[in-house]
Design an enzyme around this catalytic site. Structure first.
Site, mmCIF file in Angstrom:
data_model
loop_
_atom_site.group_PDB
_atom_site.id
_atom_site.type_symbol
_atom_site.label_atom_id
_atom_site.label_comp_id
_atom_site.label_asym_id
_atom_site.label_seq_id
_atom_site.Cartn_x
_atom_site.Cartn_y
_atom_site.Cartn_z
ATOM 1 N N TRP A 116 34.111 36.956 38.680
ATOM 2 C CA TRP A 116 34.548 38.331 38.866
ATOM 3 C C TRP A 116 35.702 38.713 37.935
ATOM 4 O O TRP A 116 35.710 39.787 37.320
ATOM 5 C CB TRP A 116 34.962 38.552 40.313
ATOM 6 C CG TRP A 116 35.368 39.951 40.614
ATOM 7 C CD1 TRP A 116 36.637 40.444 40.716
ATOM 8 C CD2 TRP A 116 34.502 41.079 40.821
ATOM 9 N NE1 TRP A 116 36.620 41.793 40.982
ATOM 10 C CE2 TRP A 116 35.322 42.207 41.056
ATOM 11 C CE3 TRP A 116 33.117 41.232 40.835
ATOM 12 C CZ2 TRP A 116 34.792 43.469 41.301
ATOM 13 C CZ3 TRP A 116 32.585 42.502 41.093
ATOM 14 C CH2 TRP A 116 33.420 43.594 41.318
ATOM 15 N N ASN A 117 36.670 37.827 37.795
ATOM 16 C CA ASN A 117 37.855 38.164 37.006
ATOM 17 C C ASN A 117 37.561 38.308 35.521
ATOM 18 O O ASN A 117 38.306 38.982 34.806
ATOM 19 C CB ASN A 117 38.944 37.106 37.208
ATOM 20 C CG ASN A 117 39.533 37.152 38.602
ATOM 21 O OD1 ASN A 117 39.439 38.165 39.292
ATOM 22 N ND2 ASN A 117 40.126 36.048 39.040
ATOM 23 N N GLU A 157 29.239 38.967 35.785
ATOM 24 C CA GLU A 157 29.311 39.939 36.883
ATOM 25 C C GLU A 157 29.779 41.302 36.365
ATOM 26 O O GLU A 157 30.978 41.534 36.249
ATOM 27 C CB GLU A 157 30.253 39.428 37.970
ATOM 28 C CG GLU A 157 29.779 38.125 38.603
ATOM 29 C CD GLU A 157 30.617 37.681 39.791
ATOM 30 O OE1 GLU A 157 31.347 38.518 40.371
ATOM 31 O OE2 GLU A 157 30.545 36.509 40.144
ATOM 32 N N TYR A 222 25.997 37.532 50.105
ATOM 33 C CA TYR A 222 27.174 37.901 50.898
ATOM 34 C C TYR A 222 27.816 39.079 50.176
ATOM 35 O O TYR A 222 27.205 39.631 49.250
ATOM 36 C CB TYR A 222 28.148 36.719 51.048
ATOM 37 C CG TYR A 222 28.280 35.841 49.834
ATOM 38 C CD1 TYR A 222 29.149 36.183 48.791
ATOM 39 C CD2 TYR A 222 27.529 34.681 49.694
ATOM 40 C CE1 TYR A 222 29.273 35.378 47.664
ATOM 41 C CE2 TYR A 222 27.640 33.874 48.566
ATOM 42 C CZ TYR A 222 28.508 34.227 47.556
ATOM 43 O OH TYR A 222 28.617 33.437 46.442
#
Length: 401
Positions: A116-117, A157, A222
């Site tokens: 994500w980062n 992502e 999730y």
């Protein structure tokens, strides 16, 4: 006896030895019916107290695949460490995870890139041209071979989003094909972690083509929850604030034509947390004011590790536990609340239900994000790694003493 006869006997003995070695090698690493893909957050060793995790806690026989997270992209568009102190120079994270194969030669250790980062823009730029895709593939293979990894896990992502462009969907396939072409000659594994959101899957991933090239795909089943309401994070069935559940994701994937055993069902060992305005009704859907308070180990607002959750919910002999815990059997998820804190998470029972679901749907295995936030020291349970052990028991794998 004539020399030719001796030569014939020698050849027979030689081929017999070769056959025995071949059989032994096949028996040494028999193909298991299901994958158990364990992600390791490399930064978990920076956590304090009982939450500090290091490679020595890993039981190599528990996982079929261990994925070390994360590498990133450098300014030249090549794979690189995001923390040389931790990965290479001092803590030697790369070397330590690869060394686990000495204890379990059947364990496959992969390096994940992205997360994500890292965002999307750098990956979109790298994948945009054939020359930069090929350069990335060549350098990545050398990197994996140098450090001893068995393969690469792509965690971009997300293609077409977060700084990406519409062409990312096609370019991601081309990138995977470039990597596959390089990896095939060296028997390196190529996998990807993808979102479970139907919108993101449709926009960013040509699943039929990816299924042809990737060894398997890890579904992040999730993060279905919202930020403005305290909602369930990984519901199996039932109502969802986003209209999506694990079951709707699997139903969508089943229509793509991909073999279902290409996919690993993702299970998170984290709780999604919220700060809410306390009321008489604290059911899912209550308005969220902000992310939940950070925990003592992970120190991240809006998220807690299961090891933090189980300590909070652990029965106290002197005073009643203030947390109210609810288990939703249909959704196969739990939630709990205390004062203005509300969280949604998986426990032993709900994970058991999800693993059975994955088996019934003929998926290829289970992915856990991450093993370092399981109760890895057994502080709350009679055994270490209770969530991972639940997966192993449900899959019928016998853990070694």
């Amino acid at each position: 006896m004539q020399p030719l006869q001796l030569l014939g006997i020698g050849a027979t003995l030689l081929w017999s030895l070769v056959a025995l070695v071949g059989v032994y090698g096949a028996e040494e690493c028999p193909k298991k019916p299901y994958r158990v893909v364990c992600y390791l957050a490399s930064w978990s060793n920076y956590r304090e107290g009982s939450g500090s995790f290091n490679v020595s806690y890993i039981v190599p026989d528990h996982c079929t695949h261990l994925v070390y997270t994360f590498a990133g992209l450098n300014i030249g568009g090549g794979i690189d460490s995001l923390d040389y102190f931790n990965d290479v120079n001092v803590n030697k994270g790369y070397a330590r995870v690869v060394a686990l194969k000495e204890e379990n030669p059947c364990l496959k250790v992969l390096l994940a890139i992205g997360g994500w980062n890292e965002g999307s823009e750098k990956y979109s730029l790298m994948a945009e041209r054939e020359s930069t895709r090929d350069a990335f593939a060549d350098q990545t293979l050398r990197y994996l071979v140098h450090y001893g990894f068995d393969g690469l896990d792509l965690d971009w992502e997300y293609p077409t989003m977060r700084g990406g462009i519409p062409e990312d969907r096609e370019n991601f396939v081309l990138l995977v094909q470039a990597l596959r072409n390089r990896f095939a000659r060296r028997n390196k594994i190529l996998t990807a972690a993808v979102s479970a959101s139907k919108q993101i899957l449709q926009a960013g991933y040509d699943l039929p083509k990816l299924c042809e090239e990737l060894d398997f795909i890890n579904l992040m089943t999730y993060d279905y929850s919202r930020s403005d309401k305290a909602t369930l994070d990984a519901p199996l069935y039932g109502d969802s604030s986003t209209g999506e559940t694990i079951d709707t994701t699997i139903a969508y994937i089943s229509k793509t034509g991909c073999p279902m055993d290409k996919f690993s069902l993702g299970i998170t060992t984290h709780a999604k947390t919220y700060t809410v305005v306390p009321s008489r009704l604290m059911a899912p859907g209550i308005k969220a004011v902000s992310p939940g308070a950070p925990g003592p180990y992970t120190r991240s607002a809006g998220s807690l590790g299961y090891n933090e959750v189980c300590e909070m919910l652990k029965p106290n002999r002197t005073t009643p536990n203030p947390w109210v815990v609810k288990s939703l059997a249909q959704n196969a998820v739990k939630y709990a609340y205390h004062d203005d804190q509300w969280m949604t998470f998986d426990g032993i029972e709900t994970i058991g239900t999800k693993v059975k679901y994955a088996m019934d749907k003929k998926l290829g295995g289970i992915m856990l994000w991450t093993i370092d936030t399981d109760d890895f020291q057994g502080d709350c349970h009679s055994e270490a790694y209770p969530l991972l052990q639940t997966v192993l028991r449900m899959l019928g794998y016998v853990r070694k003493a």
